[in-house]
Scaffold this motif. Sequence first.
Motif, PDB file in Angstrom:
ATOM      1  N   ILE A  22       0.834  -1.251  -0.138  1.00  0.00           N
ATOM      2  CA  ILE A  22       0.082   0.007  -0.059  1.00  0.00           C
ATOM      3  C   ILE A  22       1.038   1.137  -0.091  1.00  0.00           C
ATOM      4  O   ILE A  22       0.763   2.186  -0.932  1.00  0.00           O
ATOM      5  CB  ILE A  22      -0.944   0.017   1.141  1.00  0.00           C
ATOM      6  N   LEU A  23       1.700   1.231   1.009  1.00  0.00           N
ATOM      7  CA  LEU A  23       2.390   2.638   0.934  1.00  0.00           C
ATOM      8  C   LEU A  23       3.560   2.781  -0.181  1.00  0.00           C
ATOM      9  O   LEU A  23       3.712   3.998  -0.745  1.00  0.00           O
ATOM     10  CB  LEU A  23       3.598   2.395   2.481  1.00  0.00           C
ATOM     11  N   ARG A  24       4.176   1.616  -0.473  1.00  0.00           N
ATOM     12  CA  ARG A  24       5.225   1.898  -1.683  1.00  0.00           C
ATOM     13  C   ARG A  24       4.815   1.613  -3.032  1.00  0.00           C
ATOM     14  O   ARG A  24       5.448   1.733  -4.116  1.00  0.00           O
ATOM     15  CB  ARG A  24       6.418   1.089  -1.207  1.00  0.00           C
ATOM     16  N   GLN A  25       3.684   0.764  -2.979  1.00  0.00           N
ATOM     17  CA  GLN A  25       3.183   0.293  -4.453  1.00  0.00           C
ATOM     18  C   GLN A  25       1.756   1.048  -4.728  1.00  0.00           C
ATOM     19  O   GLN A  25       1.015   0.531  -5.601  1.00  0.00           O
ATOM     20  CB  GLN A  25       3.337  -0.958  -4.616  1.00  0.00           C
ATOM     21  N   LYS A  26       1.353   2.044  -3.918  1.00  0.00           N
ATOM     22  CA  LYS A  26       0.129   2.506  -4.168  1.00  0.00           C
ATOM     23  C   LYS A  26      -1.358   1.510  -4.005  1.00  0.00           C
ATOM     24  O   LYS A  26      -2.388   1.839  -4.806  1.00  0.00           O
ATOM     25  CB  LYS A  26       0.011   3.497  -5.365  1.00  0.00           C
ATOM     26  N   GLY A  27      -1.160   0.461  -3.274  1.00  0.00           N
ATOM     27  CA  GLY A  27      -2.270  -0.324  -3.095  1.00  0.00           C
ATOM     28  C   GLY A  27      -3.270   0.290  -2.302  1.00  0.00           C
ATOM     29  O   GLY A  27      -3.194   1.195  -1.845  1.00  0.00           O
ATOM     30  N   THR A  28      -4.393  -0.424  -2.064  1.00  0.00           N
ATOM     31  CA  THR A  28      -5.545  -0.317  -1.179  1.00  0.00           C
ATOM     32  C   THR A  28      -5.891  -1.506  -0.389  1.00  0.00           C
ATOM     33  O   THR A  28      -5.849  -2.719  -0.935  1.00  0.00           O
ATOM     34  CB  THR A  28      -6.629   0.264  -2.253  1.00  0.00           C
ATOM     35  N   GLU A  29      -6.373  -1.349   0.767  1.00  0.00           N
ATOM     36  CA  GLU A  29      -6.732  -2.238   1.407  1.00  0.00           C
ATOM     37  C   GLU A  29      -8.229  -2.582   1.308  1.00  0.00           C
ATOM     38  O   GLU A  29      -8.878  -1.552   0.842  1.00  0.00           O
ATOM     39  CB  GLU A  29      -6.411  -2.210   3.068  1.00  0.00           C
ATOM     40  N   ARG A  30      -8.938  -3.760   1.405  1.00  0.00           N
ATOM     41  CA  ARG A  30     -10.167  -3.862   1.260  1.00  0.00           C
ATOM     42  C   ARG A  30     -10.929  -2.852   2.420  1.00  0.00           C
ATOM     43  O   ARG A  30     -10.680  -2.887   3.611  1.00  0.00           O
ATOM     44  CB  ARG A  30     -10.783  -5.264   1.545  1.00  0.00           C
ATOM     45  N   PRO A  31     -12.198  -2.346   1.793  1.00  0.00           N
ATOM     46  CA  PRO A  31     -12.985  -1.488   2.973  1.00  0.00           C
ATOM     47  C   PRO A  31     -13.401  -2.539   4.150  1.00  0.00           C
ATOM     48  O   PRO A  31     -13.717  -3.518   3.889  1.00  0.00           O
ATOM     49  CB  PRO A  31     -14.124  -0.875   2.374  1.00  0.00           C
ATOM     50  N   PHE A  32     -13.454  -1.689   5.241  1.00  0.00           N
ATOM     51  CA  PHE A  32     -14.121  -2.450   6.733  1.00  0.00           C
ATOM     52  C   PHE A  32     -13.094  -3.434   6.963  1.00  0.00           C
ATOM     53  O   PHE A  32     -13.608  -4.334   7.996  1.00  0.00           O
ATOM     54  CB  PHE A  32     -15.414  -2.906   6.490  1.00  0.00           C
ATOM     55  N   THR A  33     -11.848  -3.418   6.658  1.00  0.00           N
ATOM     56  CA  THR A  33     -11.040  -4.581   7.038  1.00  0.00           C
ATOM     57  C   THR A  33      -9.594  -3.922   8.040  1.00  0.00           C
ATOM     58  O   THR A  33      -9.183  -4.686   8.677  1.00  0.00           O
ATOM     59  CB  THR A  33     -10.118  -5.446   5.841  1.00  0.00           C
ATOM     60  N   GLY A  34      -9.667  -2.797   7.805  1.00  0.00           N
ATOM     61  CA  GLY A  34      -8.487  -2.103   8.640  1.00  0.00           C
ATOM     62  C   GLY A  34      -8.514  -2.042  10.010  1.00  0.00           C
ATOM     63  O   GLY A  34      -9.962  -1.675  10.196  1.00  0.00           O
ATOM     64  N   PRO A  35      -7.502  -2.064  11.020  1.00  0.00           N
ATOM     65  CA  PRO A  35      -7.889  -1.816  12.323  1.00  0.00           C
ATOM     66  C   PRO A  35      -8.232  -0.409  12.979  1.00  0.00           C
ATOM     67  O   PRO A  35      -9.072  -0.172  13.696  1.00  0.00           O
ATOM     68  CB  PRO A  35      -6.527  -2.361  13.179  1.00  0.00           C
ATOM     69  N   TYR A  36      -8.054   0.588  12.018  1.00  0.00           N
ATOM     70  CA  TYR A  36      -8.386   1.830  12.310  1.00  0.00           C
ATOM     71  C   TYR A  36      -9.687   2.567  11.855  1.00  0.00           C
ATOM     72  O   TYR A  36     -10.058   3.603  12.217  1.00  0.00           O
ATOM     73  CB  TYR A  36      -7.359   2.946  12.092  1.00  0.00           C
TER      74      TYR A  36
END
Length: 135
Positions: A22-36
């Motif tokens: 995500i940070l270095r390759q401009k990726g995206t996490e799936r929505p509603f999955t991240g801890p924050y």
Amino acid sequence: MTKITKTDDQWRQELTPDQFRILRQKGTERPFTGPYNTLKDEGVFTCAGCGETLFDSRTKYDSGSGWPSFYQPASPGAVHEHHDVTHGMKRMEITCAKCGGHLGHVFPDGPRPTGQRYCINSASLGFKPKAPEKP
Ligand code: FE
């Protein structure tokens, strides 16, 4: 601000595979999955790449998008904006001003007072809880 420059190999050693993607390759996490996404604690959100303070919990709100959302950065110079026309959309990409890490995008549909929605990947962030008040 002193900028941080590292090779992909160095970043790969320091970051988790998700953070690197995500940070270095401009990726995206799936929505509603991240801890924050649903975190409501008081504190500051830092860059998972370099530790710089990026967002304050006081500007965090529930956008319903499934990603942590803020209406402004912790300071005006903390993040940089870049026109992003990938994936057939015209969007404004947000990166960390210090290490260049990809954070997410900003959209003009946020709440007052700024009207901006900084839509940020949890994987790009760390969290420092506010120190408890001294009795
Ligand atoms: Fe950074």
